[in-house]
Design an enzyme around this catalytic site. Sequence first.
Site, PDB file in Angstrom:
ATOM      1  N   GLU A 179       2.278  -1.899  19.230  1.00 54.81           N
ATOM      2  CA  GLU A 179       2.569  -0.742  18.129  1.00 54.81           C
ATOM      3  C   GLU A 179       3.798  -0.170  18.456  1.00 54.81           C
ATOM      4  OE1 GLU A 179      -0.900   1.748  18.443  1.00 54.81           O
ATOM      5  OE2 GLU A 179      -2.283   0.612  17.160  1.00 54.81           O
ATOM      6  N   GLU A 372      -5.997  -5.841  16.395  1.00 53.30           N
ATOM      7  CA  GLU A 372      -6.796  -4.493  16.646  1.00 53.30           C
ATOM      8  C   GLU A 372      -7.443  -4.264  15.472  1.00 53.30           C
ATOM      9  OE1 GLU A 372      -5.256  -1.240  18.653  1.00 53.30           O
ATOM     10  OE2 GLU A 372      -3.931  -2.586  20.031  1.00 53.30           O
TER      11      GLU A 372
HETATM   12  C1  BG6 Z   1      -4.250   1.498  19.271  1.00 54.67           C
HETATM   13  C2  BG6 Z   1      -3.756   1.074  20.644  1.00 54.67           C
HETATM   14  O1  BG6 Z   1      -3.424   2.525  18.857  1.00 54.67           O
HETATM   15  O2  BG6 Z   1      -5.398   1.967  19.003  1.00 54.67           O
HETATM   16  C3  BG6 Z   1      -4.832   0.934  21.759  1.00 54.67           C
HETATM   17  O3  BG6 Z   1      -2.991  -0.182  20.634  1.00 54.67           O
HETATM   18  C4  BG6 Z   1      -6.003   2.225  21.447  1.00 54.67           C
HETATM   19  O4  BG6 Z   1      -4.437   1.134  22.729  1.00 54.67           O
HETATM   20  C5  BG6 Z   1      -6.602   1.889  20.095  1.00 54.67           C
HETATM   21  O5  BG6 Z   1      -6.954   2.086  22.203  1.00 54.67           O
HETATM   22  C6  BG6 Z   1      -7.761   2.664  19.636  1.00 54.67           C
HETATM   23  O6  BG6 Z   1      -7.544   4.202  19.572  1.00 54.67           O
HETATM   24  P1  BG6 Z   1      -8.263   5.176  20.653  1.00 54.67           P
HETATM   25  O7  BG6 Z   1      -7.594   6.252  20.877  1.00 54.67           O
HETATM   26  O8  BG6 Z   1      -9.405   4.950  19.972  1.00 54.67           O
HETATM   27  O9  BG6 Z   1      -8.431   4.296  21.968  1.00 54.67           O
END
Ligand code: BG6
Length: 475
Positions: A179, A372
């Site tokens: 990201e 993701e």
């Molecule tokens: C993304 C990141 O922004 O979202 C992860 O690459 C992160 O590291 C994921 O864990 C989900 O966000 P959060 O804040 O729910 O952990």
Amino acid sequence: MGLKKDFLWGGATAANQVEGGYNQGGRGLANVDLLPYGKDREAVMAGELSMLTFDEEHYYPAQMGIDMYHHYKEDIALFAEMGFKVYRFSIAWTRIFPLGDEEKPNEEGLRFYEQLIDECLKYGIKPLVTICHFDCPIHLVKRYGGWKNRKMIDFYLNYAETLFERFKGKVVHWITFNEINMLLHAPFMAAGLVFEEGENREQVKYTAAHYELVASALATKRGKEIDDQNLIGCMLAAGENYPNTPNPEDVMAAKLIDRESFFFTDVQVRGYYPAYALKELEMKNIRLDITEEDKQLLKNHTVDYLAFSYYSSSVASADPQVNELREGNLFPTLKNPYLKASEWGWQIDPLGLRITMNTLYDRYQCPLFIVENGLGAIDVKTADDQIDDSYRIDYLNQHIKEMMAAVELDGIELLGFTAWGCIDLVSASTGEMKKRYGFIYVDAQNEGQGTFKRFKKKSFDWYRQVIASNGECLK
Ligand code: BG6
């Protein structure tokens, strides 16, 4: 029709959110270790509150993670049971270079990842390595100011080359920075930036952005020279911005917010700063240290694929009064009345995934990789160790269907899908354990209490079937 046979199904994690073992194996300290749990976390992530050493008052969740440093064999066996074709994980920079500016790597750190990679390969799981998932050795922050400094390019390159050399023939898929656009939103967490009083923050952030872009291009170059089989990608925190109304002012406002992210991928995929970016920098009076050599590197070493995370779409308005209603700190948004939201207020928009994929593919015409996606939720484990996470199944079911529509109906080339937090892990934004994403439950609580034992959730078997049928069981 359908997804291609070698579609890469799997899951994703990040070192600082799972490993723990923060002071083991010769590992050094990183910015991400120093993100505290609790009310100060946001200010530290933003670079507004400088906390460059541990203190007694705070709990630091990355110290323990989910203790994957000691459980990785068990965890990978569970991934294999679900039928993973790929496992996306990140390497902790400070396991390889504890300070960051050494010439020689820490052999114990390399050996740890070698064993982890071999464990994946044993089950036929392809490793997908994120070279830098938000981490920056704390020594580099203190001594050089993190990514404010051009010297970071050389340190990063030395680190990346070490990985390419060592894991040649074992790892093919790489991501240079997780990201990369997050550095504009959480500058300490994403790029080790701490702001001094009176410093021009925009100048600092875009300078860091430029150095990361050059570092990414150089890593792409070296990665391919070391092994021409390597596939090297960039990665974006993605999610379409919708205009709040059809008022052209709102449409333009949404476009402008999208540009903050495309600023990065336009360079990484196309190889040059687009006109709007140069104009904006000029108007903001931001001067970047862009050399002729940098320009050539950016031009000649673009990425092989665009990886992205998708959790939600956003809504933008041109009206400052309306914008006061925006919520969320990293990517503030207006509420979309057509969508429901997660317990953490993230709006759930499966069709938004297809829309986002179309935008990215139309813009870049290069293969995409969803690295993701998932639902952060509070899960309840019953006395007989059952975890019914049907809401997560629903979320993923809808998103995967839209993903398949993007491939089958829109003709988008998609390499794979890795569900975020395939095993419960520490939340990046809040530092909580109770915000769970996994198919595997980890018995750990917000401040490190628990047995750290692993349990399969209801979604575990569901995902196994999705993978086994290549998504066809969802139709
Ligand atoms: C993304 C990141 O922004 O979202 C992860 O690459 C992160 O590291 C994921 O864990 C989900 O966000 P959060 O804040 O729910 O952990």
